[in-house]
Design an enzyme around this catalytic site. Structure first.
Site, PDB file in Angstrom:
ATOM      1  N   ARG A   1     -26.289 -65.266  -3.905  1.00 43.97           N
ATOM      2  CA  ARG A   1     -26.182 -65.167  -5.364  1.00 43.97           C
ATOM      3  C   ARG A   1     -25.428 -66.353  -5.938  1.00 43.97           C
ATOM      4  O   ARG A   1     -25.776 -66.865  -7.002  1.00 43.97           O
ATOM      5  CB  ARG A   1     -25.506 -63.847  -5.770  1.00 43.97           C
ATOM      6  CG  ARG A   1     -25.488 -63.660  -7.293  1.00 43.97           C
ATOM      7  CD  ARG A   1     -25.020 -62.283  -7.713  1.00 43.97           C
ATOM      8  NE  ARG A   1     -23.627 -62.070  -7.381  1.00 43.97           N
ATOM      9  CZ  ARG A   1     -22.979 -60.902  -7.545  1.00 43.97           C
ATOM     10  NH1 ARG A   1     -23.623 -59.856  -8.038  1.00 43.97           N
ATOM     11  NH2 ARG A   1     -21.713 -60.787  -7.227  1.00 43.97           N
TER      12      ARG A   1
ATOM     13  N   GLU B   1     -23.431 -52.874 -19.093  1.00 38.32           N
ATOM     14  CA  GLU B   1     -22.499 -52.755 -17.970  1.00 38.32           C
ATOM     15  C   GLU B   1     -21.059 -52.872 -18.447  1.00 38.32           C
ATOM     16  O   GLU B   1     -20.811 -53.022 -19.637  1.00 38.32           O
ATOM     17  CB  GLU B   1     -22.805 -53.839 -16.926  1.00 38.32           C
ATOM     18  CG  GLU B   1     -22.731 -55.242 -17.468  1.00 38.32           C
ATOM     19  CD  GLU B   1     -23.054 -56.316 -16.420  1.00 38.32           C
ATOM     20  OE1 GLU B   1     -23.343 -55.974 -15.268  1.00 38.32           O
ATOM     21  OE2 GLU B   1     -22.996 -57.500 -16.786  1.00 38.32           O
TER      22      GLU B   1
ATOM     23  N   LYS C   1     -23.647 -65.538 -12.000  1.00 35.79           N
ATOM     24  CA  LYS C   1     -22.232 -65.195 -12.098  1.00 35.79           C
ATOM     25  C   LYS C   1     -21.504 -66.503 -12.394  1.00 35.79           C
ATOM     26  O   LYS C   1     -21.139 -67.240 -11.475  1.00 35.79           O
ATOM     27  CB  LYS C   1     -21.763 -64.556 -10.786  1.00 35.79           C
ATOM     28  CG  LYS C   1     -20.433 -63.854 -10.899  1.00 35.79           C
ATOM     29  CD  LYS C   1     -20.186 -62.982  -9.682  1.00 35.79           C
ATOM     30  CE  LYS C   1     -18.780 -62.436  -9.649  1.00 35.79           C
ATOM     31  NZ  LYS C   1     -18.426 -61.544 -10.748  1.00 35.79           N
TER      32      LYS C   1
HETATM   33  N1  PPE Z   1     -21.119 -57.123 -13.660  1.00 36.69           N
HETATM   34  C1  PPE Z   1     -20.214 -58.105 -13.881  1.00 36.69           C
HETATM   35  C2  PPE Z   1     -20.143 -58.740 -15.209  1.00 36.69           C
HETATM   36  C3  PPE Z   1     -19.366 -58.476 -12.839  1.00 36.69           C
HETATM   37  O1  PPE Z   1     -18.478 -59.433 -13.036  1.00 36.69           O
HETATM   38  C4  PPE Z   1     -19.451 -57.816 -11.588  1.00 36.69           C
HETATM   39  C5  PPE Z   1     -18.528 -58.200 -10.460  1.00 36.69           C
HETATM   40  C6  PPE Z   1     -20.424 -56.817 -11.416  1.00 36.69           C
HETATM   41  C7  PPE Z   1     -21.245 -56.505 -12.476  1.00 36.69           C
HETATM   42  C8  PPE Z   1     -20.630 -56.125 -10.097  1.00 36.69           C
HETATM   43  O2  PPE Z   1     -21.222 -57.007  -9.170  1.00 36.69           O
HETATM   44  P1  PPE Z   1     -20.972 -56.893  -7.596  1.00 36.69           P
HETATM   45  O3  PPE Z   1     -19.558 -57.249  -7.347  1.00 36.69           O
HETATM   46  O4  PPE Z   1     -21.930 -57.834  -7.012  1.00 36.69           O
HETATM   47  O5  PPE Z   1     -21.252 -55.472  -7.228  1.00 36.69           O
HETATM   48  N2  PPE Z   1     -17.231 -58.549 -10.868  1.00 36.69           N
HETATM   49  C9  PPE Z   1     -16.380 -59.295  -9.989  1.00 36.69           C
HETATM   50  C10 PPE Z   1     -15.227 -59.917 -10.733  1.00 36.69           C
HETATM   51  C11 PPE Z   1     -14.193 -58.993 -11.239  1.00 36.69           C
HETATM   52  C12 PPE Z   1     -13.034 -59.755 -11.857  1.00 36.69           C
HETATM   53  O6  PPE Z   1     -12.215 -59.115 -12.547  1.00 36.69           O
HETATM   54  O7  PPE Z   1     -12.912 -60.965 -11.661  1.00 36.69           O
HETATM   55  C13 PPE Z   1     -15.959 -58.490  -8.783  1.00 36.69           C
HETATM   56  O8  PPE Z   1     -16.061 -57.269  -8.795  1.00 36.69           O
HETATM   57  O9  PPE Z   1     -15.530 -59.101  -7.808  1.00 36.69           O
END
Ligand code: PPE
Length: 308
Positions: free
Chosen positions: A62, A195, A161
């Protein structure tokens, strides 16, 4: 209060390990001025069978996909970055940790066009417990719908991301804190549920799971994909679709997923209790399964764990 990071140990920075305090950035770095960076959040779990990184390959994939969408060339191969991530965990003697790889345009000249700017790359790791608190995993958190809409595919690559995207998340978090709740829920530009600022979201109604589809401007979460697969394997039906605010409020259960948030029940939205106002049965079952999987207790999903 949010705790300050330890400032000890080593950070992998452009191919070598440097002391935590030496891993600094120039004030004229492109990434600082224009938010031009891509990153990942990855968890490593300490299990009875040793330390394992959860879905490392998917996170690295990703990150490179995010870079590709923004036409940024990471100057290391996926294999090199994967090794750097594992080595960062090893060199710091960490068994359970959160790992943050990042690539961003560094210092060369100032101007929106990044041509000529180096792509700087770093990997840090540190001990990090639960994202929303231990109690949150158990009893659930309180959320509010944000007045800020999630970034839109007409404006940015929402499936990437990228660092700059998080200004949108930050606004939603500020608002949630001002309202005295734990976390925000953002709608997409059409008014459907998207989300959290750093989490994907699921609703449960009559033992069926629902989660916003990619069309709702979500980040395609790796925990989300894992939970979809686990839930289906457990015999639940999982539907990816557009979800209205009302559907979320009238769901039996709602929970967040994310690397940092893991599987976190939501017990209240806009002061309305969800279901019984505590962690629901399905959420509990999924949460237990998720923690069994990341703790190397499920042979079937050992494919998701990479030994450090
Ligand atoms: N949406 C967003 C906007 C997001 O940042 C995350 C991860 C997710 C969904 C979930 O994705 P995944 O981790 O692949 O299941 N957010 C990351 C950053 C958090 C932060 O505070 O910095 C994380 O969970 O690591």
């Amino acid at each position: 209060m949010v705790e300050r990071l330890p400032e000890s140990g080593k950070i992998w920075y452009n191919g070598e390990f440097v002391d935590w305090k030496e891993a600094t950035v120039h004030v004229l770095a492109h990434g600082l001025h224009y938010g031009s960076g891509v990153f990942e959040g990855i968890r490593c779990y300490a299990t009875a069978k040793g330390s394992f990184i959860f879905r490392l390959r998917e996170h690295v994939d990703r990150m490179y996909r995010s870079a590709e969408l923004y036409k940024m060339e990471i100057p290391y191969s996926k294999e090199e970055l994967t090794e750097a991530i594992k080595e960062t965990v090893r060199i710091n003697g960490l068994d359970a940790c959160y790992i943050r790889p990042i690539a961003f345009y560094g210092f060369h000249h100032l101007g929106v066009n990044p041509a000529g700017c180096p792509v700087d790359c770093a990997v840090a790791a540190w001990r990090w417990g639960t994202y929303l608190g231990e109690e949150a995993l158990e009893n659930g958190i309180r959320c509010a719908f944000s007045s800020w809409r999630r970034i839109d595919p007409n404006t940015l690559h929402v499936t990437a991301k990228a660092t700059g995207h998080y200004l949108n998340s930050m606004l939603a978090v500020h608002e949630a804190k001002e309202q005295g709740v734990d976390e925000a829920i953002l709608l997409d530009n059409k008014g459907y549920v998207a989300e959290g600022p750093g989490e994907n979201i699921f609703a449960v109604k009559n033992a069926t799971l629902y989660t916003p589809a990619i069309e709702s401007s979500i980040l395609p979460g790796i925990t989300r994909a894992s939970v979809i697969e686990l839930a289906r394997d457990m015999g639940y039906e999982v539907v990816e679709k557009s979800i209205k605010k009302e559907e979320l409020l009238s769901a039996d259960e709602v929970f967040f997923t994310g690397t940092a948030a893991e599987v976190s029940p939501i017990r209240e939205i806009d002061d309305v209790p969800i279901g019984a106002g505590k962690r629901g049965e399905v959420t509990g079952a999924i949460q237990r399964k998720f923690f069994d999987v990341v703790n190397a207790k499920e042979e079937r999903y050992m494919k998701w764990l990479e030994r450090v």
